[in-house]
Design a protein around this motif. Structure first.
Motif, PDB file in Angstrom:
ATOM      1  N   ASN B  78      84.168  12.602  33.353  1.00 58.56           N
ATOM      2  CA  ASN B  78      85.484  12.306  33.923  1.00 58.56           C
ATOM      3  C   ASN B  78      86.379  11.491  33.002  1.00 58.56           C
ATOM      4  OD1 ASN B  78      84.906  13.617  36.395  1.00 58.56           O
ATOM      5  ND2 ASN B  78      83.551  11.899  36.877  1.00 58.56           N
ATOM      6  N   ILE B  79      85.928  11.320  31.785  1.00 61.01           N
ATOM      7  CA  ILE B  79      86.734  10.586  30.814  1.00 61.01           C
ATOM      8  C   ILE B  79      87.140  11.521  29.682  1.00 61.01           C
ATOM      9  CG2 ILE B  79      86.781   8.668  29.181  1.00 61.01           C
ATOM     10  CD1 ILE B  79      84.783   7.218  30.936  1.00 61.01           C
ATOM     11  N   GLY B  80      88.436  11.574  29.413  1.00 58.09           N
ATOM     12  CA  GLY B  80      88.937  12.426  28.323  1.00 58.09           C
ATOM     13  C   GLY B  80      89.417  11.571  27.172  1.00 58.09           C
ATOM     14  N   TYR B  81      89.091  12.015  25.964  1.00 53.48           N
ATOM     15  CA  TYR B  81      89.396  11.213  24.786  1.00 53.48           C
ATOM     16  C   TYR B  81      90.389  11.984  23.922  1.00 53.48           C
ATOM     17  CZ  TYR B  81      88.084   7.849  21.073  1.00 53.48           C
ATOM     18  OH  TYR B  81      88.071   6.856  20.136  1.00 53.48           O
ATOM     19  N   MET B  82      91.524  11.380  23.625  1.00 49.60           N
ATOM     20  CA  MET B  82      92.519  12.040  22.777  1.00 49.60           C
ATOM     21  C   MET B  82      92.609  11.288  21.458  1.00 49.60           C
ATOM     22  SD  MET B  82      96.337  13.082  23.882  1.00 49.60           S
ATOM     23  CE  MET B  82      97.521  13.773  22.744  1.00 49.60           C
ATOM     24  N   LEU B  83      92.462  12.041  20.363  1.00 49.56           N
ATOM     25  CA  LEU B  83      92.362  11.401  19.052  1.00 49.56           C
ATOM     26  C   LEU B  83      93.713  11.301  18.341  1.00 49.56           C
ATOM     27  CD1 LEU B  83      89.261  13.471  18.083  1.00 49.56           C
ATOM     28  CD2 LEU B  83      89.227  11.037  18.579  1.00 49.56           C
ATOM     29  N   GLN B  84      93.691  10.617  17.200  1.00 49.20           N
ATOM     30  CA  GLN B  84      94.926  10.400  16.440  1.00 49.20           C
ATOM     31  C   GLN B  84      95.603  11.703  16.048  1.00 49.20           C
ATOM     32  OE1 GLN B  84      94.716   7.746  13.078  1.00 49.20           O
ATOM     33  NE2 GLN B  84      93.633   6.236  14.290  1.00 49.20           N
ATOM     34  N   ARG B  85      94.798  12.630  15.541  1.00 56.00           N
ATOM     35  CA  ARG B  85      95.384  13.917  15.177  1.00 56.00           C
ATOM     36  C   ARG B  85      94.946  14.943  16.218  1.00 56.00           C
ATOM     37  NH1 ARG B  85      94.172  16.119  10.104  1.00 56.00           N
ATOM     38  NH2 ARG B  85      92.136  15.152  10.194  1.00 56.00           N
ATOM     39  N   ASP B  86      95.638  16.082  16.254  1.00 60.08           N
ATOM     40  CA  ASP B  86      95.369  17.020  17.340  1.00 60.08           C
ATOM     41  C   ASP B  86      93.970  17.645  17.257  1.00 60.08           C
ATOM     42  OD1 ASP B  86      95.723  19.535  15.661  1.00 60.08           O
ATOM     43  OD2 ASP B  86      97.650  18.577  15.385  1.00 60.08           O
ATOM     44  N   GLU B  87      93.455  17.798  16.024  1.00 63.52           N
ATOM     45  CA  GLU B  87      92.120  18.385  15.823  1.00 63.52           C
ATOM     46  C   GLU B  87      91.966  19.731  16.506  1.00 63.52           C
ATOM     47  OE1 GLU B  87      90.695  17.039  13.591  1.00 63.52           O
ATOM     48  OE2 GLU B  87      91.275  14.943  13.647  1.00 63.52           O
ATOM     49  N   LEU B  88      93.031  20.529  16.495  1.00 57.90           N
ATOM     50  CA  LEU B  88      92.909  21.879  17.043  1.00 57.90           C
ATOM     51  C   LEU B  88      92.103  22.724  16.056  1.00 57.90           C
ATOM     52  CD1 LEU B  88      96.567  22.421  18.306  1.00 57.90           C
ATOM     53  CD2 LEU B  88      94.567  21.754  19.634  1.00 57.90           C
TER      54      LEU B  88
END
Lengths: 266, 253
Positions: B78-88
Motif C-alpha cells: 500500500n505504499i508507492g515510491y516515486m523516484l527522482q527520475r521517471d525511470e520509465l
C-alpha cells in the motif's frame, strides 16, 4: 505529397541521396580498380602471378572447385563447425553470465579464473584438445566454442551488471523478486549488449573454426588454405580466403537482420 | 487510529569496511491520512534514507516504523515510491509501463488494468498510451511515473525529489499536476525535497531535519487555503514569510 515539400527540403533530400550514391559508387570503384590493376600487372608480369595469383585464376579456381563438388563439401564442413560453435558458445556463455549475475558469491570466486582464461591464447590448448577430442570436427567445434565463450561470458555479464541502479531501486520498491528483476528489467535492458555480443561472436567463431582446421582438419575452408599454402597453389589460398570473406559477411548480415527485428519495437 | 504512518525513535547506522555512519538518529514523526507532509533538510542529511526505510527497502537499526499500526518489515503493497527520475522502461509502451507494478505485485487483473487505463485517460495521456517513453516530454514522463506509482492503488505515496530532474518551467507545471492528481485521488503523501518553496507550495505540514544524523528539528503546520493550487500559493502573503523562517532554520542550525 511531393509538391508539399519546400525547396530547401527537396534540395536536402537530393543531397542525402547523392551522398549515398557517391559512397556506394566509390566503394565498388575501389574494388574494381584493385582487381583490375592486380589482373593487368600480373598479365604484364610486373608481379609474379605464381606468388600473388590473379583474379581470373581465382575465379577459375572457384568455378573448378564448385564443378567438382569439392567446394560444397568444404563449405558445408566449415559452415557447420562455425555455426554450431557460435550457437553453443553464445547460448552457454549467456547462461553462465546469468548464473554469475545471479550469485555475487560465485562471481567473486570465479573472477580470477575468468581473467586468466580470457588472457590465455586458446590456440595453446590445441594439442590438449586434439588428444581429448580426436583429430576431427569435434575438436574444431570445441576450439570455436572455447574462443567464443569467454568473450560472451564477460560481455554479457558486464551488460547485466550495467543495469541502471535507479531502475533496480524502482523494481525493489515495487517488491520485485530476483526472477522478476531478471526477466522484466535485466534481460530486456541487455538486448543491445546481446546484439553487439552476437556481432563479436560471429568473428570469434570464424577465428575458432579456421584455427581448428589449421590444426587438425582433413576438409573445410581452413584446410583448403593450409593445403594450398603447402603445395604452393596460391590460387587456391586466395580463392578460399575470398569465399571466407563472403561467408563471414553473410553471417554478419544475418545478425544485423536479427538486430533490426529485435530493436524495431523501440 | 488517525495516523497512517508513525515513526518512533528510528535509528539507522550504515556499515562500511572502514567506518560506520549514523544516518538517522531518534527520528519520530507521524503522518495523518490524506495529509501532504514535506521533509526538508540540509543536503546529505539522510532524507532519502528515511524514505527508503518507510518503503521497506532496508530495516531500521533501532526503533519502529508503523503503517496503519502495523510494523513495516518488507516492501508494503500500500505504499508507492516515486523516484527522482521517471525511470520509465524504454522498451515498454506508456501503458505497459503503467502496468508494471500490477505485473510485479501479481495483481494484473482486468479490473486493475482498466483502472490504470482510466488514470491514463483522466490525466491527459490517452493519446500516448501506445507510445514509447522517448516520444514524450520530460514533464509528461514524470506524470506517467506518478500514474505508474498510482496504478497499484497505494494509500501512501513517497516522493523522493520527483521534480528535481525537470527544468524550472516544466517543474512548476508538473508540481501543479502532481498536487492535483494526489488530492483528487485522495492519497497521503510524504515528499522529500531540498527546495523550500516547493515544500511550502505543496504541503500541509513541513518537517525540518537537523544535519546528519537526521532527527526532527522543527515542524511547521501551514494554513493556506486548501483549494489553492501550488502555483497560486506562491502569491499568498504568508509564503515569503514561511520561506524566510525555513531558510534560516536550514542554514543556521
Amino acid at each position: 505529397m511531393n509538391n508539399l515539400l519546400s525547396n530547401e527540403r527537396k534540395r536536402y533530400l537530393k543531397k542525402v541521396k547523392l551522398d549515398k550514391i557517391l559512397v556506394n559508387v566509390t566503394r565498388i570503384l575501389i574494388l574494381l580498380v584493385f582487381l583490375g590493376l592486380w589482373e593487368v600487372l600480373a598479365r604484364l608480369n610486373v608481379i609474379d602471378s605464381f606468388l600473388m595469383s590473379m583474379p581470373s585464376k581465382i575465379v577459375a579456381t572457384i568455378i573448378e572447385l564448385s564443378k567438382s563438388g569439392e567446394l560444397g563439401m568444404h563449405l558445408t564442413t566449415t559452415l557447420y563447425e562455425t555455426v554450431l560453435g557460435f550457437l553453443i558458445a553464445t547460448s552457454l556463455g549467456t547462461i553462465i553470465a546469468l548464473l554469475l549475475w545471479w550469485s555475487e558469491f560465485l562471481r567473486k570466486v570465479l573472477e580470477p579464473y575468468i581473467v586468466v582464461l580470457n588472457s590465455l591464447p586458446k590456440i595453446a590448448l590445441g594439442p590438449i584438445i586434439i588428444v581429448w577430442f580426436g583429430a576431427g570436427t569435434k575438436s574444431i567445434i570445441f576450439m570455436a566454442v572455447l574462443i567464443t565463450i569467454i568473450v560472451t561470458v564477460i560481455t554479457m555479464l558486464n551488460g547485466f551488471l550495467a543495469t541502471e541502479q535507479t531502475k533496480i531501486l524502482l523494481m525493489r520498491s515495487l517488491g520485485a523478486s530476483k526472477l522478476q528483476m531478471l526477466y522484466k528489467l535485466v534481460l530486456p535492458s541487455s538486448i543491445p549488449t546481446f546484439i553487439s555480443c552476437l556481432k563479436i561472436n560471429v568473428g570469434m567463431a570464424w577465428i575458432g573454426s579456421i584455427m581448428g582446421e589449421y590444426l587438425v582438419s582433413k576438409q573445410g575452408i581452413g584446410y583448403l588454405i593450409v593445403y594450398g599454402g603447402q603445395v604452393f597453389r596460391l590460387d587456391l589460398v586466395m580463392a578460399s580466403t575470398i569465399i571466407l570473406c563472403a561467408l563471414a559477411g553473410l553471417m554478419y548480415a544475418l545478425v544485423a537482420l536479427l538486430e533490426k527485428i529485435l530493436i524495431k519495437k523501440k | 487510529m488517525d495516523d497512517i504512518l508513525k515513526l518512533q525513535n528510528v535509528c539507522l547506522t550504515y556499515q562500511s569496511d572502514l567506518f560506520e555512519t549514523e544516518a538517522v538518529k531518534d527520528l519520530s514523526f507521524s503522518v495523518k491520512e490524506k495529509e501532504f507532509v514535506s521533509i526538508i533538510g540540509p543536503s546529505g542529511s539522510g532524507k532519502t534514507t528515511i524514505l527508503s526505510l518507510i518503503a521497506g527497502l532496508m530495516p531500521a537499526t533501532r526503533g519502529e516504523i508503523l503503517y496503519k499500526g502495523k510494523e513495516i518489515k518488507k516492501v508494503c503493497e500500500n505504499i508507492g515510491y516515486m523516484l527522482q527520475r521517471d525511470e520509465l522502461f524504454s522498451w515498454r509502451t506508456i501503458e505497459k509501463n503503467v502496468f508494471l507494478p500490477l505485473e510485479i505485485k501479481k495483481i494484473n487483473t482486468e479490473v486493475n488494468r482498466s483502472r490504470a487505463i482510466e488514470l491514463i485517460d483522466k490525466y491527459g495521456l490517452k493519446d500516448f498510451s501506445k507510445s514509447y517513453p522517448s516520444q514524450l516530454s520530460g514533464g509528461m514522463r514524470q506524470r506517467v511515473a506518478l500514474i505508474r506509482t498510482l496504478s497499484s492503488n497505494p494509500d501512501l505515496l513517497l516522493l523522493d525529489e520527483p521534480f528535481s530532474a525537470l527544468d524550472s518551467q516544466t517543474r512548476l507545471k508538473v508540481v501543479n499536476d502532481v498536487y492535483d492528481i494526489i488530492k483528487r485521488e485522495g492519497k497521503t503523501a510524504v515528499l522529500v525535497t531540498h527546495d523550500i518553496s516547493e515544500a511550502i507550495s505543496l504541503s500541509d505540514r513541513i518537517i525540518v531535519l537537523t544535519n546528519r544524523p537526521a532527527k526532527v528539528y522543527k515542524e511547521h503546520v501551514l494554513n493556506f487555503d486548501k483549494t489553492l493550487s501550488p502555483l497560486k500559493r506562491r502569491e499568498e502573503r504568508g509564503f515569503s514569510k514561511t520561506f524566510n523562517t525555513l531558510w534560516r532554520e536550514l542554514n543556521n542550525e
